[in-house]
Scaffold this motif. Structure first.
Motif, PDB file in Angstrom:
ATOM      1  N   ASN A 186       0.717  -1.194   0.068  1.00 46.13           N
ATOM      2  CA  ASN A 186      -0.445  -0.503   0.006  1.00 46.13           C
ATOM      3  C   ASN A 186       1.053   1.096  -0.047  1.00 46.13           C
ATOM      4  O   ASN A 186       2.235   1.029   0.904  1.00 46.13           O
ATOM      5  CB  ASN A 186      -0.844  -0.073   1.232  1.00 46.13           C
ATOM      6  CG  ASN A 186      -2.259  -1.266   0.473  1.00 46.13           C
ATOM      7  OD1 ASN A 186      -1.816  -1.047  -0.032  1.00 46.13           O
ATOM      8  ND2 ASN A 186      -2.515  -1.292   2.186  1.00 46.13           N
ATOM      9  N   ILE A 187       0.199   1.892  -0.901  1.00 47.63           N
ATOM     10  CA  ILE A 187       1.609   3.796  -1.014  1.00 47.63           C
ATOM     11  C   ILE A 187       0.634   4.643  -0.080  1.00 47.63           C
ATOM     12  O   ILE A 187      -0.691   5.025   0.675  1.00 47.63           O
ATOM     13  CB  ILE A 187       0.848   4.069  -2.121  1.00 47.63           C
ATOM     14  CG1 ILE A 187       1.609   3.194  -3.613  1.00 47.63           C
ATOM     15  CG2 ILE A 187       1.509   5.658  -2.243  1.00 47.63           C
ATOM     16  CD1 ILE A 187       1.108   3.396  -4.844  1.00 47.63           C
ATOM     17  N   THR A 188       1.682   5.319   0.757  1.00 45.68           N
ATOM     18  CA  THR A 188       0.708   5.961   1.684  1.00 45.68           C
ATOM     19  C   THR A 188       0.534   7.139   1.339  1.00 45.68           C
ATOM     20  O   THR A 188       0.469   8.063   2.902  1.00 45.68           O
ATOM     21  CB  THR A 188       1.298   5.266   3.620  1.00 45.68           C
ATOM     22  OG1 THR A 188       3.106   5.725   3.142  1.00 45.68           O
ATOM     23  CG2 THR A 188       1.526   4.219   3.920  1.00 45.68           C
ATOM     24  N   GLU A 189       1.905   7.658   1.395  1.00 52.20           N
ATOM     25  CA  GLU A 189       2.203   9.085   0.844  1.00 52.20           C
ATOM     26  C   GLU A 189       2.697   9.435  -0.308  1.00 52.20           C
ATOM     27  O   GLU A 189       2.457   8.880  -1.189  1.00 52.20           O
ATOM     28  CB  GLU A 189       3.822  10.133   1.372  1.00 52.20           C
ATOM     29  CG  GLU A 189       3.429   9.372   2.881  1.00 52.20           C
ATOM     30  CD  GLU A 189       5.136  10.177   3.532  1.00 52.20           C
ATOM     31  OE1 GLU A 189       4.558   9.574   4.561  1.00 52.20           O
ATOM     32  OE2 GLU A 189       5.674  10.078   2.856  1.00 52.20           O
ATOM     33  N   ASP A 208      -4.684  23.275 -15.450  1.00 51.08           N
ATOM     34  CA  ASP A 208      -4.073  21.476 -15.494  1.00 51.08           C
ATOM     35  C   ASP A 208      -2.735  21.759 -15.510  1.00 51.08           C
ATOM     36  O   ASP A 208      -2.251  22.697 -15.382  1.00 51.08           O
ATOM     37  CB  ASP A 208      -4.540  20.813 -16.731  1.00 51.08           C
ATOM     38  CG  ASP A 208      -4.493  19.172 -16.562  1.00 51.08           C
ATOM     39  OD1 ASP A 208      -4.370  18.753 -16.169  1.00 51.08           O
ATOM     40  OD2 ASP A 208      -5.725  18.630 -17.500  1.00 51.08           O
ATOM     41  N   TYR A 209      -2.405  20.612 -15.982  1.00 51.58           N
ATOM     42  CA  TYR A 209      -0.655  19.957 -16.378  1.00 51.58           C
ATOM     43  C   TYR A 209       0.016  19.649 -16.834  1.00 51.58           C
ATOM     44  O   TYR A 209      -0.641  18.330 -17.221  1.00 51.58           O
ATOM     45  CB  TYR A 209       0.690  19.866 -14.881  1.00 51.58           C
ATOM     46  CG  TYR A 209      -0.217  21.497 -13.890  1.00 51.58           C
ATOM     47  CD1 TYR A 209       0.664  22.136 -13.737  1.00 51.58           C
ATOM     48  CD2 TYR A 209      -1.442  20.946 -12.850  1.00 51.58           C
ATOM     49  CE1 TYR A 209      -0.136  23.278 -12.898  1.00 51.58           C
ATOM     50  CE2 TYR A 209      -1.023  22.155 -11.919  1.00 51.58           C
ATOM     51  CZ  TYR A 209      -0.722  23.000 -11.665  1.00 51.58           C
ATOM     52  OH  TYR A 209      -0.875  23.271 -10.804  1.00 51.58           O
ATOM     53  N   ASP A 210       0.980  19.630 -17.594  1.00 53.50           N
ATOM     54  CA  ASP A 210       0.742  18.708 -19.316  1.00 53.50           C
ATOM     55  C   ASP A 210       2.543  18.572 -18.430  1.00 53.50           C
ATOM     56  O   ASP A 210       2.419  17.216 -19.440  1.00 53.50           O
ATOM     57  CB  ASP A 210       1.759  19.666 -20.633  1.00 53.50           C
ATOM     58  CG  ASP A 210       1.749  20.711 -20.034  1.00 53.50           C
ATOM     59  OD1 ASP A 210       2.779  20.658 -19.762  1.00 53.50           O
ATOM     60  OD2 ASP A 210       1.832  21.609 -20.894  1.00 53.50           O
ATOM     61  N   THR A 211       3.520  18.656 -17.588  1.00 53.54           N
ATOM     62  CA  THR A 211       4.448  18.170 -17.171  1.00 53.54           C
ATOM     63  C   THR A 211       4.576  17.421 -16.093  1.00 53.54           C
ATOM     64  O   THR A 211       4.234  19.053 -15.107  1.00 53.54           O
ATOM     65  CB  THR A 211       5.890  18.845 -17.885  1.00 53.54           C
ATOM     66  OG1 THR A 211       5.585  18.821 -19.101  1.00 53.54           O
ATOM     67  CG2 THR A 211       7.091  18.028 -17.267  1.00 53.54           C
ATOM     68  N   VAL A 212       4.513  16.649 -15.403  1.00 51.59           N
ATOM     69  CA  VAL A 212       4.156  15.938 -14.049  1.00 51.59           C
ATOM     70  C   VAL A 212       5.039  15.074 -13.063  1.00 51.59           C
ATOM     71  O   VAL A 212       5.651  14.643 -14.254  1.00 51.59           O
ATOM     72  CB  VAL A 212       3.031  15.731 -13.488  1.00 51.59           C
ATOM     73  CG1 VAL A 212       1.623  16.747 -13.934  1.00 51.59           C
ATOM     74  CG2 VAL A 212       2.298  14.552 -14.015  1.00 51.59           C
ATOM     75  N   THR A 213       5.779  15.115 -11.976  1.00 51.88           N
ATOM     76  CA  THR A 213       6.384  14.120 -11.378  1.00 51.88           C
ATOM     77  C   THR A 213       5.965  14.492 -10.115  1.00 51.88           C
ATOM     78  O   THR A 213       5.094  14.973  -9.108  1.00 51.88           O
ATOM     79  CB  THR A 213       8.066  15.101 -11.501  1.00 51.88           C
ATOM     80  OG1 THR A 213       8.682  14.662 -12.569  1.00 51.88           O
ATOM     81  CG2 THR A 213       8.553  13.961 -10.414  1.00 51.88           C
ATOM     82  N   ILE A 214       5.361  12.951 -10.010  1.00 50.16           N
ATOM     83  CA  ILE A 214       4.477  12.285  -8.524  1.00 50.16           C
ATOM     84  C   ILE A 214       5.920  11.071  -7.774  1.00 50.16           C
ATOM     85  O   ILE A 214       6.489  10.887  -8.453  1.00 50.16           O
ATOM     86  CB  ILE A 214       3.339  11.560  -9.137  1.00 50.16           C
ATOM     87  CG1 ILE A 214       2.608  12.439  -9.513  1.00 50.16           C
ATOM     88  CG2 ILE A 214       3.557  11.256  -7.582  1.00 50.16           C
ATOM     89  CD1 ILE A 214       2.555  12.373 -11.129  1.00 50.16           C
ATOM     90  N   VAL A 215       5.626  11.700  -6.187  1.00 53.95           N
ATOM     91  CA  VAL A 215       6.633  10.460  -5.838  1.00 53.95           C
ATOM     92  C   VAL A 215       5.502   9.667  -4.407  1.00 53.95           C
ATOM     93  O   VAL A 215       5.674  10.996  -3.918  1.00 53.95           O
ATOM     94  CB  VAL A 215       7.570  11.492  -5.119  1.00 53.95           C
ATOM     95  CG1 VAL A 215       8.330  10.864  -4.459  1.00 53.95           C
ATOM     96  CG2 VAL A 215       8.366  12.250  -5.906  1.00 53.95           C
ATOM     97  N   LEU A 216       5.501   8.759  -4.723  1.00 59.65           N
ATOM     98  CA  LEU A 216       4.688   7.906  -4.214  1.00 59.65           C
ATOM     99  C   LEU A 216       5.584   7.006  -3.137  1.00 59.65           C
ATOM    100  O   LEU A 216       7.186   7.114  -3.511  1.00 59.65           O
ATOM    101  CB  LEU A 216       4.275   7.007  -4.716  1.00 59.65           C
ATOM    102  CG  LEU A 216       3.163   7.593  -5.908  1.00 59.65           C
ATOM    103  CD1 LEU A 216       3.022   5.970  -6.238  1.00 59.65           C
ATOM    104  CD2 LEU A 216       2.422   8.428  -5.618  1.00 59.65           C
ATOM    105  N   LYS A 217       5.357   6.677  -1.824  1.00 62.09           N
ATOM    106  CA  LYS A 217       5.415   6.261  -0.647  1.00 62.09           C
ATOM    107  C   LYS A 217       5.032   5.420  -0.007  1.00 62.09           C
ATOM    108  O   LYS A 217       3.978   5.474   0.525  1.00 62.09           O
ATOM    109  CB  LYS A 217       6.647   6.939   0.031  1.00 62.09           C
ATOM    110  CG  LYS A 217       8.082   6.756   1.206  1.00 62.09           C
ATOM    111  CD  LYS A 217       8.329   7.694   1.472  1.00 62.09           C
ATOM    112  CE  LYS A 217       9.694   7.586   2.616  1.00 62.09           C
ATOM    113  NZ  LYS A 217      10.388   8.262   3.184  1.00 62.09           N
ATOM    114  N   THR A 218       5.564   4.254   0.429  1.00 60.88           N
ATOM    115  CA  THR A 218       4.981   3.289   0.883  1.00 60.88           C
ATOM    116  C   THR A 218       5.324   3.075   2.564  1.00 60.88           C
ATOM    117  O   THR A 218       6.180   3.591   2.931  1.00 60.88           O
ATOM    118  CB  THR A 218       4.922   1.668   0.518  1.00 60.88           C
ATOM    119  OG1 THR A 218       6.769   1.123   0.725  1.00 60.88           O
ATOM    120  CG2 THR A 218       4.790   1.323  -0.656  1.00 60.88           C
ATOM    121  N   ALA A 219       4.192   2.541   3.211  1.00 57.40           N
ATOM    122  CA  ALA A 219       5.196   2.060   4.864  1.00 57.40           C
ATOM    123  C   ALA A 219       6.119   2.541   5.009  1.00 57.40           C
ATOM    124  O   ALA A 219       7.059   1.860   5.878  1.00 57.40           O
ATOM    125  CB  ALA A 219       3.995   1.001   5.919  1.00 57.40           C
TER     126      ALA A 219
END
Lengths: 334, 334, 334, 334
Positions: A186-189, A208-219
């Motif tokens: 599971n992703i938490t953040e 809206d955005y056309d260029t994105v960066t997403i950082v996910l973190k799990t427990a």
């Protein structure tokens, strides 16, 4: 033979029709589309029945399953109707753009044992799947980092973008599902950053955005980076990298063809990579149908279902809020 | 819609059936096979007609074309009958194992304007074809050397090898055609060398070779090297390299999937390369049907025809003789 | 510390000087060149001794070994003199262009235990060597076929070509040695074909070829294909492929750098591959000196010696004769 | 000839000595190290002077420049002394672990026109540099996203990690500089996330992280993702990707060698990638010295200087603070 009726015979619906027709264990039970002419053409080509309404399809005893490839706004309604009619369901993603509607649909179909499969086709890509399989086999040890690069070959038309629900719900939704598939935890953040570099005017208008960066973190601290762009001129850039304590597995891009040119003025094919999603994921679309047919015939849960559709949408919500509030969003806030 | 009947519903015939069914401009007019049960199953799955004899097929007015996927020994006869019945013809390679029979067939159908296409599928591979296209576009200048590497993933069963006509007629035949396709110029000299390294006992019994190298030369001095092996444990090794005054074009191998693993004990998928010819050349088989449909509908000559089948067989004869006589064979000796 | 004097401070000699200077177990004992100015500059830069003659070098007690990088015509004489002076010898290839001279030199130095290493530098390339090591480790099983692709980035000046001894003695000589290195078994048959495609006029004048294919065979039936061109516009094309019963090992080309560009008009660096032999084999030249130093210090036979130089020249002779006589030449005819 | 004295003859110092000795326009003016024996050995091998103190070096008229390869804590002092002595300076990174010390050093040397070059060696890597050059040449259009993957082959010893200043100052510092080099625009925002996945106990003890992701953003919205791990078992993973409006440029990894194995049990060399930084960046270390020599001789500013060292350290500070405060840090807060 699983007898499948296809609802919606637009571009994606027709592709599914071809895959069903060629599939050794599936049979096309008929088609329906609000555009009568298109449905007629498809039915004619395959000597298949053209249904006159959704109700007809759902009442037909010769129909075992429905494949929903209609417009997004109809998905949740059709899922509810098909569950009531006890037809197995394959539904194109997303369930709906609204998390509330998804939740109300969830309530309505609660407790059903009708198989529902959601069309997150990338899970069925041989390369991406081999990454997951390698992880499960222990080939890279404990998973530490995942990097998903996902760039469309070109911006969709303005009219499409305007009603798309935004980049996270429309485009990154696939990558959120891939992140969940690869991370297996599971992703938490969620934190996200967005820029308007491809078409600033349109993006401002749509907020809206056309260029994105997403950082996910799990427990447990696993990290996943997703980077998206609405336009990669060299083609459809689709890579998944998993890094762990014992190695790394990368699902690499698919070149336009396997010809390489070494010349004085090095000019290779353009674009360098496969361009059209039906080409790039053609085999995956086939595998997806196989997976659905096998699940229904063997009474197993489909490999990717309603809950996966809902979770991906929750990640999209979290990413949107992270940009607005300029902070890390915990998934339990959604 | 070109209405095509398929003669022979074995492994290759069934694959052609699927491609015809999914093809937007083709329709399956029916099937025939001496094995009644197999033909019945294929017909049933596609709501298509099962013909009771070749004659029925050739007499049927709803049949525009026949696809011959029966056993090799029947090809020449069926071509002659289909020409007489004025049906367009797609015939799997080879025309026949005997050059004499090919020549008698040629005499019989002389003067026909019935389109006859021969199933040298590799010409329709995107990568190999891109090499040819690059040459035509001048991207590598004047062509100097061609290197064709062609190794089967494994030895066919002994019973098959024993009646195959030998490696040159059975396996290298594809590479001879590829050489002609890429060279674009008449071949004048052939020399060959053969070894028995994969299965010495079988090869001795059949007076055949499992590992061969052939060097071809054209009048202007272009060189082409073909190397074959009956068994490559890492998969189906299929590469074409063209080298010229302004560069080089290589059609590279197709990995099993696009996942790469970097691990302590580097263990990737096995085999590394695609293994089964219907997988490796799956897209090419599709393109081949498209090319046939287009040629017939537009009244053009098929891209690869009877003469190509004959020429490839002549090169096979020359290679056999070169090994026997330990010298370079001029093609005009055949 | 092995104290090495370098004879000949032209381009290759100076490169060897740099490698010796940087080598942890070697020391530059001094230099000599008939061009006094060049030798002086090299000596000055490294605070090293400039010898006034070959005799001085060979008489110097502080010299353990000589590295012969003078012009080809002097090699055999210098080897004889250095053997007499009991100096360990590293000699650039070839020993001589004439097989007779090589044989007379062989007679003269017969019975010596002075280490003589020949500069077949490609044996020390990490990639090529890894192919050999893989074979020895059994990674590809029994060896069946070897393919050596070796193309120069450009034609040497006319004046050089005219006295080069022909493509087989000048250029293919490296590939003949590589074939022997990889095959690990005596070659028994040689056939060759040649074309004049790069510079027809020059080749006709010199009775030489610029584009050649050579097929070698061993007693047990192993096959080796060498293909050469005097000009590959995309750079220095140097590949070695070994195919066997359990797999394949390929030593791939060295790109100019590891940057890849994916653009609308795909234009990568030109040339695509490393261009200059001192760049491409720079590390191998270093490893070669290490191997020499280790052999001398540990009293072992150098990894590549006089006999290897002679054998490669014999293969060149056989290839020349094969073209003249249009037949396979057995090596025992040479 | 630029006469360079080397301060510090540890592992990196000795490598610089070899590069200086082999460089056509540089000469080794002498060496100094607090470890007398090591310095003596290096001097002896190259007939070079061994200085008895830093003061001796700085007073020596035959010394044009100093290369500082001593321990980190001495860098700022030595820079100040060398500036006072008017010697051109090449200093290994970092200037200091403390931003305050860097700023006080900056004050002290303000206004000097003594060339100071900082050893951010990766800028001189052919591949990484080709990415920058491609951007400058317009090959990928406007820059949108940069992805820097940088993973060490293994954890340094505990004792080293404990005094390293933390992953951002010790390891990511190189990537911060690379980000600045590739972005070519001031960074305004920094966010970071860290995990303890390689060695949890050690990381907790040091309040450090072994697995980090950093997202940088410039004023115009360009995004840069850095991902680091302290241990990649497959070798030294060093990739730089730049994505823009007209294409993408990737500086790919360096395999251990260019041999590829295709076998039943696919087992390639381990590690897959070059392992040791002096191997991986060996050529870059050479180019770096060339760049320094050229800058000093031509009176130009070195390509990477004191300010670059300071800026990279500021980014490290911002990243540390981002993890602590769980928010995006604006660079103007540092």
């Amino acid at each position: 033979m699983l007898k499948i009726a296809v609802l919606g015979t637009g571009r994606i619906g027709r592709m599914h029709v071809d895959n069903i027709v060629a599939h050794p264990k599936a049979k096309l039970a008929g088609v329906f589309d609000v555009n009568n002419a298109v449905a007629q053409e498809v039915a004619g080509k395959h000597h298949a029945k053209q249904f006159s309404s959704v109700e007809d399809v759902l009442n037909a005893s010769e129909v075992d399953a429905v494949l929903i490839a209609t417009s997004t706004a109809t998905h949740a309604d059709l899922i509810e109707q098909a569950v009531a009619a006890k037809k197995a369901i394959f539904c194109e993603k997303p369930i709906d753009l609204s998390l509330d509607r998804v939740k109300s649909c969830e309530q309505k179909i609660k407790g059903t044992n009708i198989p529902i499969m959601l069309g997150f086709v990338r899970r069925f890509d041989k390369g991406h799947r081999a990454v997951r399989t390698s992880i499960e086999a222990g080939a890279i040890g404990d998973l530490h980092q995942v990097i998903i690069t996902s760039r469309d070959p070109d911006m969709a038309p303005d009219a499409y973008i305007e009603v798309s629900g935004g980049i996270f719900r429309d485009m990154t939704i696939h990558d959120f599902d891939m992140a969940r598939f690869i991370l297996g935890e599971n992703i938490t953040e969620v934190s996200a950053t967005g820029s308007r570099l491809v078409n600033n005017a349109l993006m401002e208008r749509c907020n809206d955005y056309d260029t994105v960066t997403i950082v996910l973190k799990t427990a447990s601290g696993k990290q996943c980076i997703i980077n998206n762009s609405r336009r990669a001129v060299y083609g459809y850039d689709q890579r998944v990298e998993a890094f762990g304590s014992k190695g790394m597995a990368i699902s690499e891009n698919h070149p336009m063809n396997n010809m390489r040119l070494y010349a004085e003025n090095f000019t290779d094919q353009k674009p360098a990579l496969m361009n059209f999603f039906i080409d790039r994921y053609g085999e995956a679309f086939n595998n997806e149908i196989s997976s659905f047919v096998d699940a229904v015939e063997q009474g197993k849960n489909p490999e990717v279902g309603f809950e996966d559709g809902k979770q991906a949408l929750m990640l999209a919500e979290a990413a949107s809020r992270s940009i607005l509030e300029k902070r890390i969003i915990r998934l339990d806030e959604i």
